[in-house]
Design a protein around this motif. Structure first.
Motif, PDB file in Angstrom:
ATOM      1  N   ASP A   1     -40.336  24.367  22.187  1.00  0.00           N
ATOM      2  CA  ASP A   1     -39.028  23.755  21.477  1.00  0.00           C
ATOM      3  C   ASP A   1     -37.869  24.406  22.651  1.00  0.00           C
ATOM      4  OD1 ASP A   1     -37.257  22.362  20.188  1.00  0.00           O
ATOM      5  OD2 ASP A   1     -38.323  23.273  18.188  1.00  0.00           O
ATOM      6  N   GLY A   2     -36.657  23.682  22.797  1.00  0.00           N
ATOM      7  CA  GLY A   2     -35.686  24.209  23.213  1.00  0.00           C
ATOM      8  C   GLY A   2     -35.684  23.647  24.671  1.00  0.00           C
TER       9      GLY A   2
ATOM     10  N   SER B   1     -38.991  26.646  28.750  1.00  0.00           N
ATOM     11  CA  SER B   1     -38.114  26.231  27.479  1.00  0.00           C
ATOM     12  C   SER B   1     -37.169  27.396  27.746  1.00  0.00           C
ATOM     13  CB  SER B   1     -39.061  26.515  26.205  1.00  0.00           C
ATOM     14  OG  SER B   1     -40.207  25.726  26.186  1.00  0.00           O
TER      15      SER B   1
ATOM     16  N   ILE C   1     -35.645  28.708  20.162  1.00  0.00           N
ATOM     17  CA  ILE C   1     -35.528  27.767  18.734  1.00  0.00           C
ATOM     18  C   ILE C   1     -36.189  28.507  17.735  1.00  0.00           C
ATOM     19  CG2 ILE C   1     -35.897  25.452  17.919  1.00  0.00           C
ATOM     20  CD1 ILE C   1     -33.796  25.354  20.166  1.00  0.00           C
TER      21      ILE C   1
ATOM     22  N   VAL D   1     -31.929  24.932  11.661  1.00  0.00           N
ATOM     23  CA  VAL D   1     -32.260  25.747  13.091  1.00  0.00           C
ATOM     24  C   VAL D   1     -31.282  26.814  13.615  1.00  0.00           C
ATOM     25  CG1 VAL D   1     -31.018  24.139  14.591  1.00  0.00           C
ATOM     26  CG2 VAL D   1     -32.938  25.129  15.560  1.00  0.00           C
TER      27      VAL D   1
ATOM     28  N   GLU E   1     -40.592  18.195  17.978  1.00  0.00           N
ATOM     29  CA  GLU E   1     -40.689  19.463  17.399  1.00  0.00           C
ATOM     30  C   GLU E   1     -39.257  19.806  16.682  1.00  0.00           C
ATOM     31  OE1 GLU E   1     -43.982  22.213  19.091  1.00  0.00           O
ATOM     32  OE2 GLU E   1     -42.477  21.650  20.497  1.00  0.00           O
ATOM     33  N   TYR E   2     -38.116  19.485  17.418  1.00  0.00           N
ATOM     34  CA  TYR E   2     -36.773  19.978  17.098  1.00  0.00           C
ATOM     35  C   TYR E   2     -36.458  18.678  15.844  1.00  0.00           C
ATOM     36  CZ  TYR E   2     -31.861  20.864  17.279  1.00  0.00           C
ATOM     37  OH  TYR E   2     -30.306  21.212  17.023  1.00  0.00           O
ATOM     38  N   THR E   3     -36.947  17.580  16.222  1.00  0.00           N
ATOM     39  CA  THR E   3     -36.563  16.530  14.946  1.00  0.00           C
ATOM     40  C   THR E   3     -37.406  16.920  13.591  1.00  0.00           C
ATOM     41  OG1 THR E   3     -36.475  14.769  16.984  1.00  0.00           O
ATOM     42  CG2 THR E   3     -36.838  14.031  14.878  1.00  0.00           C
TER      43      THR E   3
ATOM     44  N   THR F   1     -41.174  28.759  16.390  1.00  0.00           N
ATOM     45  CA  THR F   1     -41.802  27.885  16.743  1.00  0.00           C
ATOM     46  C   THR F   1     -42.568  27.846  18.017  1.00  0.00           C
ATOM     47  OG1 THR F   1     -39.672  26.782  17.771  1.00  0.00           O
ATOM     48  CG2 THR F   1     -39.879  26.494  15.413  1.00  0.00           C
TER      49      THR F   1
ATOM     50  N   SER G   1     -41.308  19.508  21.774  1.00  0.00           N
ATOM     51  CA  SER G   1     -39.833  19.787  22.474  1.00  0.00           C
ATOM     52  C   SER G   1     -38.951  18.904  21.436  1.00  0.00           C
ATOM     53  CB  SER G   1     -39.641  19.128  23.788  1.00  0.00           C
ATOM     54  OG  SER G   1     -38.489  19.764  24.204  1.00  0.00           O
ATOM     55  N   GLN G   2     -38.397  17.654  21.965  1.00  0.00           N
ATOM     56  CA  GLN G   2     -37.447  17.166  21.114  1.00  0.00           C
ATOM     57  C   GLN G   2     -38.130  16.707  19.631  1.00  0.00           C
ATOM     58  OE1 GLN G   2     -35.083  12.953  20.933  1.00  0.00           O
ATOM     59  NE2 GLN G   2     -35.025  13.766  23.046  1.00  0.00           N
TER      60      GLN G   2
END
Length: 742
Positions: free
Chosen positions: A676-677, A693, A697, A608, A653-655, A705, A650-651
């Motif tokens: 995301d963010g 957001s 990200i 990222v 998607e980051y994961t 994203t 959010s989290q």
């Protein structure tokens, strides 16, 4: 034992007793009644303690030390919560704050704990209530503690003892320290007094009377809003906190509304700027970086029809803009997304007057214009949006109209994190507090029942999982979808559908008529609705294990209830499996990108990068390298399959991005929420709360994203037939992919 030794021991004992006595006396006479001993003002509660929640809170003689403790007794009602709380002015400086205290529990079902919260700028800044520790049952007196970062903008400290769920707890001997020093004896700081906070003249209303809006004065109000926002974030005197910028709008508006042509308009704006004071030459104002990802958008200044003098004044202010700690904006600590500070929500104004409604529009538009990292991804040109909404906000005839206008401009941002998340009671009432007892989803463009929130209602509700809803109260689902479409904020159409599928099954009524197709037959049923708060809309079984072994030596993990302590067990249990399936069609209960992601990479791996605002040059965003996933001594040898869908946000998607960086990962499912963010909250007049957001990200190669979401490597969507047969087709595809390795 010789006499000298006896004397020494006696002296030490005397000194120790004296110190304990002094400490107890200091606590008893401290300025804050944190040991619950002062009981002169109220027969029920210790002095200056408050009740939060609806159940029994009082002083009690069952104490850890001294005569009294605080007692909290919560009832068996679903969602029961009660606490005994204490409020302390945050007139102190420091970097960390700690609450220590003793707690005793009896038959607690749910959890009990200490609570520490620090507020400032009209919102909670840091908070912990020990919920994650799940302290339950019956326990004797034990000391607990909470430590949090102490915010610079702290205004109020709350400490409390609470019970969430059913049971009783006692609390005693609270101690609050800042940087290790007891708040009872800590020297208070002299709070900095900003001139902006002393300006209260419009607290009860703006008293602005607007003429009938037409094309010309709407254009003038559009330009005023852009100048107002420009000066808010760039003018040094505003940045210093020397002006209540909300109220300066109300001072200039009466004169501005009377202008009859561009010449008069420009003169009013020039005079307004000159009244703010001299702007010194800035020696530290850096030019926008050539390689900045986003640059301040000043095109509106040339397009506005301003005269040369006004243009030169605005350009000069930008070149010599405020530097340092701004009164209205700062980067969030350790993250970098915007934190909008000193923004009053005016909660007491349920239906703000026209001046405050225009303020809401100006505030929101400029926050997005200067600080939303994804503004450029919106379908609509943001520069055109302000003029469009001026009449919608000014002419809003009711509190509901105001809320609907607000949610529509929020929708133009196209961010699933956005929406109205607080005090939107009139819009909520319009949709209704009653809900169908089942969840529906748009599948193959049809509204399909996919599960019951409360299975006990399935028999009486008649509709079965897999049934297709065609009409509600005589209207087609397609018509209903069009009716509410503009009131739903989302990054993409998939998430719009996610939200609308729930809304069309809400109503202020307690019964709706449903036309539906079941087993190929058309049916009709008068469906009973239930209070939303009584349904298990978002329930997660936190007691269930998050992992299990599937047939064929395949591991399965869901992140919706994963705990830190599960991770080592997952690695141990699934070490020799053919593959692991990680299900993120949910919101993770624990942050795992690094703790679990490290199991799937053979070397430190980038996954990222971020764009971060430059608070010294509002509108500028620059790329920052993101963290790397560290590798472990032993890397998982099997195949990793990650499941995602529109619930992944959010989290989540980051994961998914972190897992995608693994050596042997396949993403399966459908497009995610595209939001995301880190979240930045925004407060608007009338107590409305929304969000964006706040941090950009991107994949390491710059791939986006936001709005797009996490695109699966293998797209699989549920089918109506699969739902009717009780299949999880996404999970089945994941199992198939792993078995292909055999």
């Amino acid at each position: 034992m010789n006499k000298l030794l006896i004397c020494v021991l006696a002296l030490l004992l005397f000194i120790n007793c004296k110190q304990n006595a002094n400490a107890q006396e200091a606590a008893a006479t401290g300025k804050f009644n944190l040991n619950f001993e002062k009981n002169d003002l109220n027969e029920t509660l210790p002095d200056n303690w408050l009740q939060w929640g609806k159940f029994d809170v009082k002083k009690d003689s069952v104490a850890h030390a001294g005569k009294f403790a605080g007692k909290v007794n919560s009832g068996s009602e679903k969602g029961a919560f009660s606490s005994i709380a204490y409020k302390i002015p945050a007139n102190y400086e420091g970097k960390s704050i700690r609450l220590e205290g003793y707690m005793k529990t009896e038959n607690v079902v749910g959890y009990s704990g200490l609570l520490l919260r620090v507020d400032g700028n009209g919102k909670s800044l840091v908070f912990d209530n020990m919920a994650k520790q799940k302290i339950q049952g019956t326990n004797d007196w034990k000391k607990y503690s909470i430590t949090l970062a102490y915010p610079e903008e702290a205004e109020i400290i709350y400490v409390a003892g609470l019970v969430s769920g059913e049971g009783t707890a006692w609390f005693d001997d609270f101690v609050v320290t800042i940087d290790g020093k007891d708040i009872q004896t800590l020297k208070e700081r002299k709070p900095k007094v900003f001139k902006a906070r002393l300006d209260t003249i419009f607290d009860k209303g703006s008293n602005i009377k607007f003429p009938v809006l037409n094309k010309e004065n709407s254009t003038n109000l559009e330009l005023l809003g852009k100048v107002w926002g420009f000066l808010k974030y760039y003018h040094p005197e505003v940045g210093k906190g020397n002006y209540n910028w909300d109220y300066e709008l109300f001072r200039v508006l009466p004169t501005y509304l009377k202008v009859e042509n561009a010449v008069e308009r420009n003169q009013v704006l020039i005079g307004w700027i000159e009244k703010l004071g001299k702007v010194d030459i800035c020696k530290t104002c850096d030019a926008t970086k050539e390689d900045a990802f986003l640059k301040p958008d000043m095109a509106w200044i040339d397009a506005a029809g301003f005269n040369t003098i006004l243009k030169e004044k605005l350009t000069y202010i930008y070149k010599n803009r405020f530097q340092g700690k701004h009164y209205y904006i700062k980067p969030a600590k350790n993250i970098g997304n915007p934190d909008f500070i000193n923004e009053q929500a005016y909660k007491e104004m349920e239906y703000p007057d026209a001046g405050f409604r225009l303020l809401a529009l100006y505030r929101y538009w400029n926050m997005i214009h200067y600080f939303f990292p994804y503004k450029y991804l919106s379908d609509k040109d943001w520069n055109t949006t302000l003029k469009e909404y001026v009449p919608k906000f000014v002419d809003a005839k009711s509190e509901l109209d105001y809320e609907l206008a607000t949610v529509q401009i929020i929708g133009d941002v196209q961010d699933t994190h956005a929406g109205l998340w607080g005090n939107d009671d009139k819009m909520e009432a319009m949709f209704g507090e009653n809900q169908a007892p089942f969840k529906a989803k748009f599948i193959e463009n049809k509204l399909v029942v996919i599960k019951y929130y409360n299975p006990e209602y399935e028999e009486v509700s008649k509709l079965k999982v897999g049934d297709i809803i065609t009409h509600i109260d005589g209207k087609t689902v397609e018509t209903l979808k069009k009716d509410v479409y503009k009131y739903h904020t989302a990054s993409n159409e998939t998430v719009k559908d996610r939200s609308i599928a729930s809304t069309v099954l809400r109503s202020p009524k307690t019964e709706i008529t449903i036309d539906y197709i079941s087993n190929g037959k058309t049916k009709k049923h008068n469906l009973t609705l239930y209070k939303r708060k009584s349904l298990k809309l978002y329930g997660v079984d936190t007691t269930a294990k998050c992992y299990k072994m599937l047939a064929g030596n395949i591991g399965y993990v869901t992140l919706e209830n994963i705990k830190d302590e599960d991770i080592s067990e997952i690695k141990k249990m699934f070490k020799n499996t053919k593959g692991i399936i990680i299900d993120i069609r949910n919101y993770p209960s624990t942050f795992v990108p690094f703790k679990l992601g490290s199991y799937f990479v053979s070397k430190p791996t980038s996954f990222v990068k971020f764009t971060e605002m430059n608070v010294q040059n509002p509108g500028e965003f620059n790329f920052l390298e993101g963290p790397k996933i560290p590798n472990e001594t032993e890397t998982y040898a099997g195949k990793l399959v990650v499941l995602v869908n529109e619930q992944s946000q959010s989290q989540s998607e980051y994961t998914a991005m972190a897992f995608r960086a693994g050596d042997n990962t396949t993403i399966v499912g459908s497009t995610t929420a595209g939001a995301d963010g880190n979240v930045t909250f925004i407060y608007l007049p009338g107590g409305l709360r929304t969000a964006i957001s706040g941090l950009g990200i991107y994949y390491p190669n710059g791939g986006e994203t936001q709005r797009i979401g996490i695109i699966p490597d293998v797209e699989v969507k549920p089918t109506i037939k699969g739902i009717q047969q009780g299949k999880d087709e996404v999970l089945e595809k994941a199992i198939e992919i792993i078995r292909k390795e055999e």
